[in-house]
Design a protein around this motif. Structure first.
Motif, PDB file in Angstrom:
ATOM      1  N   PRO A 220      42.777  37.850  40.733  1.00 52.41           N
ATOM      2  CA  PRO A 220      43.039  39.081  41.440  1.00 52.41           C
ATOM      3  C   PRO A 220      42.067  39.758  42.446  1.00 52.41           C
ATOM      4  CG  PRO A 220      43.455  39.180  39.084  1.00 52.41           C
ATOM      5  CD  PRO A 220      42.761  37.957  39.394  1.00 52.41           C
ATOM      6  N   GLU A 221      42.414  40.274  43.677  1.00 54.57           N
ATOM      7  CA  GLU A 221      41.492  40.593  44.716  1.00 54.57           C
ATOM      8  C   GLU A 221      40.578  41.728  44.181  1.00 54.57           C
ATOM      9  OE1 GLU A 221      39.308  40.681  48.136  1.00 54.57           O
ATOM     10  OE2 GLU A 221      40.821  39.368  47.595  1.00 54.57           O
ATOM     11  N   SER A 222      40.951  42.547  43.133  1.00 57.55           N
ATOM     12  CA  SER A 222      40.140  43.507  42.734  1.00 57.55           C
ATOM     13  C   SER A 222      39.066  43.005  41.876  1.00 57.55           C
ATOM     14  CB  SER A 222      40.898  44.477  41.985  1.00 57.55           C
ATOM     15  OG  SER A 222      41.274  43.919  40.652  1.00 57.55           O
ATOM     16  N   LEU A 223      39.111  41.972  41.070  1.00 55.24           N
ATOM     17  CA  LEU A 223      38.017  41.510  40.440  1.00 55.24           C
ATOM     18  C   LEU A 223      37.189  40.432  41.364  1.00 55.24           C
ATOM     19  CD1 LEU A 223      38.648  39.546  36.959  1.00 55.24           C
ATOM     20  CD2 LEU A 223      36.923  38.598  38.539  1.00 55.24           C
ATOM     21  N   ARG A 224      37.655  40.043  42.453  1.00 55.43           N
ATOM     22  CA  ARG A 224      36.923  39.223  43.401  1.00 55.43           C
ATOM     23  C   ARG A 224      36.116  40.043  43.950  1.00 55.43           C
ATOM     24  NH1 ARG A 224      40.974  36.104  46.946  1.00 55.43           N
ATOM     25  NH2 ARG A 224      39.225  35.390  47.939  1.00 55.43           N
ATOM     26  N   ARG A 225      36.437  41.119  44.394  1.00 56.64           N
ATOM     27  CA  ARG A 225      35.701  42.095  45.103  1.00 56.64           C
ATOM     28  C   ARG A 225      34.238  42.487  44.228  1.00 56.64           C
ATOM     29  NH1 ARG A 225      40.448  44.466  47.168  1.00 56.64           N
ATOM     30  NH2 ARG A 225      40.178  46.119  45.572  1.00 56.64           N
ATOM     31  N   ARG A 226      34.687  42.774  42.939  1.00 50.23           N
ATOM     32  CA  ARG A 226      33.569  42.930  41.972  1.00 50.23           C
ATOM     33  C   ARG A 226      32.535  42.130  41.953  1.00 50.23           C
ATOM     34  NH1 ARG A 226      37.576  44.658  38.612  1.00 50.23           N
ATOM     35  NH2 ARG A 226      37.182  43.172  36.864  1.00 50.23           N
ATOM     36  N   VAL A 227      32.914  40.921  41.545  1.00 45.79           N
ATOM     37  CA  VAL A 227      31.948  39.720  41.422  1.00 45.79           C
ATOM     38  C   VAL A 227      31.165  39.368  42.648  1.00 45.79           C
ATOM     39  CG1 VAL A 227      32.953  38.913  39.457  1.00 45.79           C
ATOM     40  CG2 VAL A 227      33.787  37.843  41.667  1.00 45.79           C
ATOM     41  N   ARG A 228      31.784  39.736  43.855  1.00 50.22           N
ATOM     42  CA  ARG A 228      31.330  39.516  45.083  1.00 50.22           C
ATOM     43  C   ARG A 228      30.122  40.241  45.179  1.00 50.22           C
ATOM     44  NH1 ARG A 228      35.549  40.094  48.236  1.00 50.22           N
ATOM     45  NH2 ARG A 228      36.078  37.916  48.132  1.00 50.22           N
ATOM     46  N   GLN A 229      30.425  41.689  44.951  1.00 53.29           N
ATOM     47  CA  GLN A 229      29.205  42.664  44.986  1.00 53.29           C
ATOM     48  C   GLN A 229      28.163  42.153  44.023  1.00 53.29           C
ATOM     49  OE1 GLN A 229      31.862  46.083  43.745  1.00 53.29           O
ATOM     50  NE2 GLN A 229      31.360  46.893  45.832  1.00 53.29           N
ATOM     51  N   LEU A 230      28.490  41.701  42.796  1.00 53.94           N
ATOM     52  CA  LEU A 230      27.390  41.293  41.927  1.00 53.94           C
ATOM     53  C   LEU A 230      26.578  40.259  42.260  1.00 53.94           C
ATOM     54  CD1 LEU A 230      29.459  41.800  38.356  1.00 53.94           C
ATOM     55  CD2 LEU A 230      27.437  42.939  39.081  1.00 53.94           C
ATOM     56  N   ALA A 231      27.217  39.186  42.926  1.00 57.78           N
ATOM     57  CA  ALA A 231      26.665  38.036  43.510  1.00 57.78           C
ATOM     58  C   ALA A 231      25.789  38.574  44.807  1.00 57.78           C
ATOM     59  CB  ALA A 231      27.581  37.156  44.047  1.00 57.78           C
ATOM     60  N   GLY A 232      26.117  39.425  45.456  1.00 64.39           N
ATOM     61  CA  GLY A 232      25.171  39.937  46.633  1.00 64.39           C
ATOM     62  C   GLY A 232      24.048  40.619  46.101  1.00 64.39           C
ATOM     63  N   GLN A 233      24.162  41.420  44.995  1.00 66.53           N
ATOM     64  CA  GLN A 233      22.859  41.914  44.342  1.00 66.53           C
ATOM     65  C   GLN A 233      22.074  40.933  43.768  1.00 66.53           C
ATOM     66  OE1 GLN A 233      24.113  44.541  41.289  1.00 66.53           O
ATOM     67  NE2 GLN A 233      24.446  46.327  42.689  1.00 66.53           N
TER      68      GLN A 233
END
Length: 255
Positions: A220-233
């Motif tokens: 799901p796109e909403s989950l992908r956005r969350r983990v993309r932010q975590l990866a960026g951190q």
């Protein structure tokens, strides 16, 4: 002219159509639930809120899995009973839904029993009975007669509910087999697994996993956005190839 009586096949078609409609509703609820109140600030706390990430969504997925495993079955008493229980839960009547599931758990086959027990665990979690819910999910996960999709779902739910009391390595051992591309629980299990990696001091592994989830279009796109932010951190560009991301984050963790 007398009306033609309803045939078993037509009843089966009607039942399948009803379940297909429920499936669409469940899948929409999954993505909507994952969009609500699941922000990066919540995940930074690493504790009990992490387990809430998949709470409402997996309740819907339990119903979807039941349909997927029984879409070719003829509508029978157990199927109708389970559908009535789902209707109660969907309408917010958790107590009535739980009571309707009890006979199915007691007298049905492994498939319906696993589905009913999974729903009972989700209801207990919704009611705030965390220990009871975790116990039910643990039983389903350990039931070798239950269909594997339900056992996997129960594993993710049990770990998510007990996340803040488990050692990171225990979470890793339980969820690593499920957090692989192509597995239905890749996104949900992978998100929790990534946090466990971070708690275990393995930011490189966590970043690579988050990047892989972010690139998987079946998540799901909403989950992908969350983990993309975590990866960026963690210094990982989730847009690039995950293997490149490992190289980028490794020097930082070696310091």
């Amino acid at each position: 002219m007398a009306l033609r009586p309803t045939t078993p096949q037509s009843r089966s078609d009607q039942f399948a159509a009803r379940q297909a409609a429920q499936q669409d509703v469940f899948l929409r609820e999954v993505d909507d639930a994952l969009r609500e109140d699941q922000t990066i600030d919540v995940l930074r706390k690493w504790g009990r809120p992490v387990g809430a990430v998949v709470l409402a969504g997996l309740l819907g997925l339990a119903g979807y899995l039941w349909y997927d495993n029984h879409q070719n079955a003829v509508a029978g008493e157990q199927g109708e009973a389970f559908t009535k229980a789902l209707d109660q839960v969907e309408g917010g009547n958790l107590k009535a839904g739980n009571e309707a599931l009890a006979p199915i758990v007691k007298s049905s086959g492994p498939g319906y029993q696993a589905a009913a027990r999974t729903m009972q665990g989700a209801i207990a979690a919704q009611q705030g009975k965390t220990d009871e819910a975790a116990k039910i999910f643990a039983e389903v996960a350990a039931d070798t007669k239950a269909p594997q999709p339900f056992r996997d779902l129960a594993t993710v739910r049990e770990v998510s509910l007990k996340f803040d009391t488990l050692k990171p390595q225990h979470v890793i051992d339980r969820l690593k087999p499920l957090a692989v591309p192509g597995n239905p629980w890749f996104g949900n299990a992978g998100e929790l697994l990534g946090v466990a990696y971070m708690n275990n001091g393995d930011n490189a592994q966590a970043g690579a996993l988050f990047a892989s989830i972010a690139k998987d279009k079946t998540v799901p796109e909403s989950l992908r956005r969350r983990v993309r932010q975590l990866a960026g951190q963690l210094g990982v560009d989730a847009v690039d190839d995950p293997q490149d991301a490992i190289v980028k984050v490794a020097p930082a963790t070696a310091e």
